[in-house]
Design an enzyme around this catalytic site. Structure first.
Site, mmCIF file in Angstrom:
data_model
loop_
_atom_site.group_PDB
_atom_site.id
_atom_site.type_symbol
_atom_site.label_atom_id
_atom_site.label_comp_id
_atom_site.label_asym_id
_atom_site.label_seq_id
_atom_site.Cartn_x
_atom_site.Cartn_y
_atom_site.Cartn_z
ATOM 1 N N ASP A 94 0.820 -1.203 0.000
ATOM 2 C CA ASP A 94 0.000 0.000 0.000
ATOM 3 C C ASP A 94 0.859 1.260 0.000
ATOM 4 O O ASP A 94 2.040 1.239 0.381
ATOM 5 C CB ASP A 94 -0.961 0.002 1.184
ATOM 6 C CG ASP A 94 -0.251 -0.073 2.534
ATOM 7 O OD1 ASP A 94 0.704 -0.853 2.649
ATOM 8 O OD2 ASP A 94 -0.664 0.657 3.468
ATOM 9 N N GLU A 135 0.104 -1.351 5.609
ATOM 10 C CA GLU A 135 1.169 -0.873 6.497
ATOM 11 C C GLU A 135 0.963 0.579 6.870
ATOM 12 O O GLU A 135 1.246 0.995 8.003
ATOM 13 C CB GLU A 135 2.530 -1.049 5.821
ATOM 14 C CG GLU A 135 3.721 -0.692 6.698
ATOM 15 C CD GLU A 135 4.121 0.784 6.657
ATOM 16 O OE1 GLU A 135 4.860 1.231 7.549
ATOM 17 O OE2 GLU A 135 3.667 1.506 5.735
#
Length: 357
Positions: free
Chosen positions: A64, A125
């Site tokens: 991400d 994350e």
């Protein structure tokens, strides 16, 4: 493997937290092209395994990214290769590292294996680490190699971060008729006291934002919320700080939490990103430094997935790219840095395998 084309496609795929599917698909395709069985776990993390016998080393990173923002501020389109640089969100943080890990797997597969290496690309994350928290619970490796950007320097940890909310309650009233409690005055008194508050050792506190609810400009607010950014060292007393903040005024002081979901996995995740420090004399860290020809390991200025992974095994950090470019419209990476990181990952894996024997 045309890794430059792959990295460009990965960067062009806007993989905001919770929307990593396109990047996951590209990584699954690339891993299978390398001859590795690749899977998605229940949270949407991508995994692949090279080798069978222990010890196991995990090459870990996240899929991400933060939003691109206004394209007008970028010097080149997302994923563009200009000379020796590739531009776009995630080039540094941290799709460049994921591609470097694939290069390492390709190199390691061509020689006899002294252990096994797991590729792990996690979700979310940037918003609390759901993917790494879930994966770490079922893994038991010798070590993790975490690919957060470090300019090619070995890292051994970072400070922690907490987002603290202080809520001041008042009475909603039309501004023309207001005569009751206005929590903005309480906020002013609180900030004045906060400015003079002696902080415990190892803690940095910064007020960053104020919101009012309901938010109209012609009425007194029912709630005023002050946001505090706290950075803290592993030895710092965070609970002690929270008690001081609660005693400072009339605010309700707390660390919020949010329910996050990915695939079949749901978690309540607090706005608390713990610190992580691998001891400087740790034998695996020393073996890694020797393999890379570096004198000492540094500390990241930002938080990572290391605390969640580090609950199961030591975490060694290394990533290509300049960390100062991450989360900016100047984000780009030198292609030579990606290649160098791939070679470094392969050396690190072998050094850790050898160090365990």
């Amino acid at each position: 493997m045309d890794w430059v084309k792959l990295l460009s496609r990965l960067v062009q795929a806007e993989s905001l937290p919770g929307k990593e599917e396109e990047v996951a698909g590209l990584l699954l395709e690339a891993l299978k092209a390398l001859g590795l069985p690749a899977t998605l776990d229940e949270a949407g993390n991508v995994e692949a395994l090279l080798g069978e016998k222990e010890p196991e080393v995990v090459l870990a990173g996240h899929m991400d990214v933060v939003p691109v923002g206004d394209p007008a501020y970028w010097p080149h389109p997302q994923g563009a290769v200009v000379g020796e640089r590739l531009y776009g969100r995630g080039a540094v943080d941290m799709k460049g590292a994921l591609v470097a890990m694939l290069l390492a797997l390709e190199a390691l597969s061509k020689a006899p294996l002294r252990g096994r290496v797991r590729f792990l690309a996690v979700v979310q994350e940037e918003v609390g680490g759901l993917g790494s928290r879930y994966a770490a619970a079922r893994l038991n490796p010798l070590a993790f190699i975490l690919g957060e950007p470090s300019g090619g320097r070995l890292m051994r940890g970072h400070r922690g971060r907490a987002e603290v909310w202080a809520d001041f309650e008042g009475e909603e009233a039309h501004a023309a008729l207001a005569s009751g409690e206005n929590p903005l005055y309480d906020l002013a008194e609180y900030l004045t006291a906060l400015k003079e508050l002696p902080l415990p050792s190892g803690i940095k506190l910064t007020p960053t934002r104020v919101d009012t609810y309901p938010g109209a400009t012609n009425q007194t607010p029912g709630v005023v919320r002050l946001y505090l950014d706290v950075r803290y060292e592993p030895e710092a007393n965070l609970d002690g700080l929270l008690e001081r903040l609660k005693a400072l005024g009339s605010a309700s002081v707390y660390i919020p939490e949010e329910e996050r979901a990915s695939g079949e996995v749901r978690m309540n995740i607090p706005a608390l990103w713990p610190p992580y420090r691998l001891p400087e004399d740790h034998p695996l860290l020393q073996a890694a430094l020797k393999a890379l020809g570096q004198d000492g390991a540094g500390l990241w200025p930002f938080t990572t997935d290391a605390p969640y992974l580090g609950a199961k095994a030591p975490v060694l950090g290394l990533g290509p790219g300049d960390p100062a470019l991450a989360h900016t419209p100047k984000e780009h990476i030198l292609l030579s840095q990606v290649e160098a990181a791939g070679q470094a990952y392969a050396r690190l894996v072998e050094a850790l395998w050898n160090g365990a024997r």
